[in-house]
Design a protein around this motif. Structure first.
Motif, PDB file in Angstrom:
ATOM      1  N   ASP A 160     -29.560  43.651   0.187  1.00 25.60           N
ATOM      2  CA  ASP A 160     -30.977  44.481   0.486  1.00 25.60           C
ATOM      3  C   ASP A 160     -32.026  43.435   0.268  1.00 25.60           C
ATOM      4  OD1 ASP A 160     -30.040  46.524   1.397  1.00 25.60           O
ATOM      5  OD2 ASP A 160     -30.703  47.956  -0.052  1.00 25.60           O
ATOM      6  N   PRO A 161     -33.136  43.528   0.784  1.00 30.14           N
ATOM      7  CA  PRO A 161     -34.247  42.645   0.421  1.00 30.14           C
ATOM      8  C   PRO A 161     -34.769  42.587  -1.065  1.00 30.14           C
ATOM      9  CG  PRO A 161     -34.787  43.543   2.546  1.00 30.14           C
ATOM     10  CD  PRO A 161     -33.490  44.275   1.770  1.00 30.14           C
ATOM     11  N   GLN A 162     -34.727  41.676  -1.603  1.00 30.98           N
ATOM     12  CA  GLN A 162     -34.959  41.540  -2.940  1.00 30.98           C
ATOM     13  C   GLN A 162     -36.696  41.928  -3.276  1.00 30.98           C
ATOM     14  OE1 GLN A 162     -35.488  36.840  -3.415  1.00 30.98           O
ATOM     15  NE2 GLN A 162     -34.705  37.977  -5.103  1.00 30.98           N
ATOM     16  N   GLY A 163     -37.545  41.444  -2.277  1.00 28.76           N
ATOM     17  CA  GLY A 163     -38.909  41.970  -2.308  1.00 28.76           C
ATOM     18  C   GLY A 163     -39.782  41.306  -3.344  1.00 28.76           C
ATOM     19  N   PHE A 164     -40.797  41.313  -3.274  1.00 26.76           N
ATOM     20  CA  PHE A 164     -41.925  40.986  -4.085  1.00 26.76           C
ATOM     21  C   PHE A 164     -42.262  41.919  -5.191  1.00 26.76           C
ATOM     22  CE2 PHE A 164     -46.279  39.821  -5.699  1.00 26.76           C
ATOM     23  CZ  PHE A 164     -45.920  38.381  -6.042  1.00 26.76           C
ATOM     24  N   PRO A 165     -42.491  41.672  -6.427  1.00 24.66           N
ATOM     25  CA  PRO A 165     -42.312  40.268  -7.040  1.00 24.66           C
ATOM     26  C   PRO A 165     -41.073  39.707  -7.457  1.00 24.66           C
ATOM     27  CG  PRO A 165     -42.955  41.740  -8.748  1.00 24.66           C
ATOM     28  CD  PRO A 165     -42.734  42.503  -7.452  1.00 24.66           C
ATOM     29  N   ARG A 166     -39.969  40.507  -7.121  1.00 20.99           N
ATOM     30  CA  ARG A 166     -38.806  39.816  -7.741  1.00 20.99           C
ATOM     31  C   ARG A 166     -38.370  38.545  -7.088  1.00 20.99           C
ATOM     32  NH1 ARG A 166     -33.035  42.760  -7.743  1.00 20.99           N
ATOM     33  NH2 ARG A 166     -31.535  41.124  -9.083  1.00 20.99           N
ATOM     34  N   VAL A 167     -38.905  38.130  -5.984  1.00 19.99           N
ATOM     35  CA  VAL A 167     -38.463  36.697  -5.431  1.00 19.99           C
ATOM     36  C   VAL A 167     -39.206  35.856  -6.334  1.00 19.99           C
ATOM     37  CG1 VAL A 167     -40.781  36.597  -3.836  1.00 19.99           C
ATOM     38  CG2 VAL A 167     -38.651  35.393  -2.989  1.00 19.99           C
TER      39      VAL A 167
END
Length: 284
Positions: free
Chosen positions: A119-126
């Motif tokens: 699944d997309p990690q998204g922001f801010p995790r990126v």
């Protein structure tokens, strides 16, 4: 179950976990990369005004911002000074998460990290997990940031618009909705909201709600250095804002620098689970 088998299983779990940690933390140096240790006794050139464009890597090397055990400024290590200011709802959400790292880590077969199924990690995790290389591009209307991990990109609007007061909650965003501005000639600040609450903030399973607001601050120290700070503000899950990344130093890379691929592959993840994580955890 025979005691010998229990001991062997535990040893295998530890070994597998150690391999994962090593893979997370190992430093892969890219050809042509320049880090602070490579340049000694050099007088830094002055920073250009209102310009953060370029290819950037952690100044101390790519291993400086892996953040395997959680946000670099607030890792999940059990130390009192790194305890997050959870609300009751935030603590309940955190306990429902089963990460592979940090003080609440579980064996790999029991992890429910959404990123582990690509699944997309998204922001801010990126930028709070496995942050390596980013390319920042500027135009009169926006700033675009390209990230190495999964080759993702974000748009930060700089055309004077404000954050929408009522974002469509039926269509939350993995990467949020962002606007930014220059607060002085060398500091660019972005505010983001409108997040999908299925993502985690970091590798240790820190949660966020749909009320999350993220401030990212970029300060151009000189020509070759950019400092990045990330602040989390989520009144549903935290009693006060907290700093997740505190002035992470980034170094400008040569224009010829080639950003390598770093993809989450569902097929490779499934094969890893079959060969290693499930057997190590006693799951058939």
């Amino acid at each position: 179950m025979p005691k010998r088998f229990v001991t062997s299983t535990i040893a295998l779990i530890v070994l597998t976990f150690g391999i994962l940690v090593h893979a997370q933390q190992q430093e892969v140096r890219q050809p042509g990369a320049v880090y602070d240790a490579d340049v000694k006794n050099q007088q830094p050139a002055p920073a250009p005004r209102r310009d953060i464009s370029g290819v950037w890597e952690p100044a101390k090397g790519p291993g400086d911002s892996i953040q395997a055990t959680g946000a670099k400024a607030m890792p999940s290590d059990g130390k009192p000074e790194h305890a997050l200011p959870f609300t009751p709802a935030g603590e309940a959400a955190f306990k429902s998460h089963k990460p592979g790292f940090g003080v609440t880590a579980v064996p790999s077969a029991f992890i429910n990290d959404p990123m582990d199924i690509c699944d997309p990690q998204g922001f801010p995790r990126v930028v709070l997990h496995n942050f390596r290389t980013s390319r920042i591009m500027q135009s009169p209307s926006n700033v675009v940031i390209l990230y190495e991990f999964n080759k993702k990109w974000r748009v930060i609007w700089t055309d004077g618009r404000e954050l929408p007061k009522n974002l469509d909650t039926t269509e939350p965003r993995w990467w949020g909705y962002s606007v930014g501005k220059w607060v002085d000639d060398y500091t660019f600040v972005s505010e983001s909201t409108g997040y999908d609450d299925r993502t985690w903030l970091d590798n240790a399973g820190r949660p966020h709600s749909d009320a999350l607001r993220v401030e990212e601050r970029y300060h151009r120290v000189d020509r070759d250095h950019l400092e990045m700070t990330i602040t989390i503000d989520d009144p549903k899950f935290y009693t006060k804002p907290w700093v997740a990344l505190d002035k992470l130093s980034l170094r400008l890379q040569p224009p010829s620098f080639d950003i390598r691929e770093m993809e989450c592959s569902p097929s490779e993840t499934a094969e890893y689970n079959k060969q290693f994580s499930n057997p190590a955890s006693g799951v058939k």
